[in-house]
Design an enzyme around this catalytic site. Structure first.
Site, PDB file in Angstrom:
ATOM      1  CG  ASN A  73      -2.105  -0.922   0.932  1.00 50.34           C
ATOM      2  OD1 ASN A  73      -2.816  -0.830   0.054  1.00 50.34           O
ATOM      3  ND2 ASN A  73      -2.469  -1.933   1.986  1.00 50.34           N
ATOM      4  CG  HIS A 113      -9.790  -3.278   8.253  1.00 48.42           C
ATOM      5  ND1 HIS A 113      -8.928  -3.903   8.990  1.00 48.42           N
ATOM      6  CD2 HIS A 113     -10.978  -4.070   7.865  1.00 48.42           C
ATOM      7  CE1 HIS A 113      -9.787  -4.946   9.502  1.00 48.42           C
ATOM      8  NE2 HIS A 113     -10.886  -5.167   8.789  1.00 48.42           N
TER       9      HIS A 113
END
Length: 208
Positions: free
Chosen positions: A14, A110
């Site tokens: 990420n 998440h």
């Protein structure tokens, strides 16, 4: 220019999506000023160094107790005067003092559609294992602000991902990253960097 500090414990995919988004100008008015990991072997640190970004390990193993670790960690954060802190697979519970100091300036990615498969103990591959055990047909990812709870802060963006019949936790994890996480994290940062995110009555309002 939004000053971003990224905290990460593992491979940093990420983080790489965010680095690439800034390089491609898909994320504007933002720069990553430091990457911090609690794991000195985290590949994320190498990703940061390769991109010319200041990279630092602050490990709890190097301190006598949790309080001293928290002090060192918060000092390493404050040193760069960040406008936004991005938690990208960061397996450290933030001290409440830090959350209070950076209220509505910390976001987390998440790997599920909150409020499903989130909260204490739901991280990494476990999230996808539980989704498959439950037999859901749709999962996804969520970017949210961080508060004192676990995955309870205001939701910024979500993206759905279809679950397929032959999925394993590993296959599903990869699809969620590719189709959701790597897309909505840079998008959320871009929205924040350009003043398009506000919080009203505990909910995020987006101006596009």
């Amino acid at each position: 220019m939004l000053r971003i500090l990224v905290c990460v414990s593992g491979g940093g995919t990420n983080l790489q999506a965010l680095i690439d988004g800034i390089a491609k100008k898909e994320v504007t008015n933002a720069q990553i000023v430091r990457v911090i990991s609690n794991n000195r072997n985290a590949y994320a640190l190498k990703r940061a160094e390769a991109a010319g970004i200041d990279a630092l390990c602050v490990s709890p193993k190097d301190y006598a107790d949790r309080e001293r670790f928290h002090e060192a960690f918060m000092s390493a954060v404050a040193e760069k005067e960040p406008d936004l802190i991005v938690l990208s697979g960061f397996l450290v519970v933030l001290p409440e003092k830090m959350i209070q100091s950076y209220r509505n300036r910390i976001i987390n990615i998440h790997p599920s559609l909150i409020p499903s498969f989130c909260g204490k103990g739901f991280y990494g591959l476990t999230v996808h294992e539980k989704a498959l055990e439950r037999g859901v047909k749709v999962t996804g990812a969520t970017v949210h602000f961080v508060d004192e709870g676990t995955d309870t802060g205001p939701i910024i963006l979500q993206k759905a991902v279809m679950v397929e019949d032959n999925d394993t936790p590993e296959i599903l994890q990869k699809r969620v990253m590719e189709q959701a996480e790597w897309k909505i994290l840079p998008k959320a940062v871009d929205l924040i960097a350009n003043g398009k995110v506000t919080i009203e009555e505990g909910k995020v309002r987006l101006c596009r």
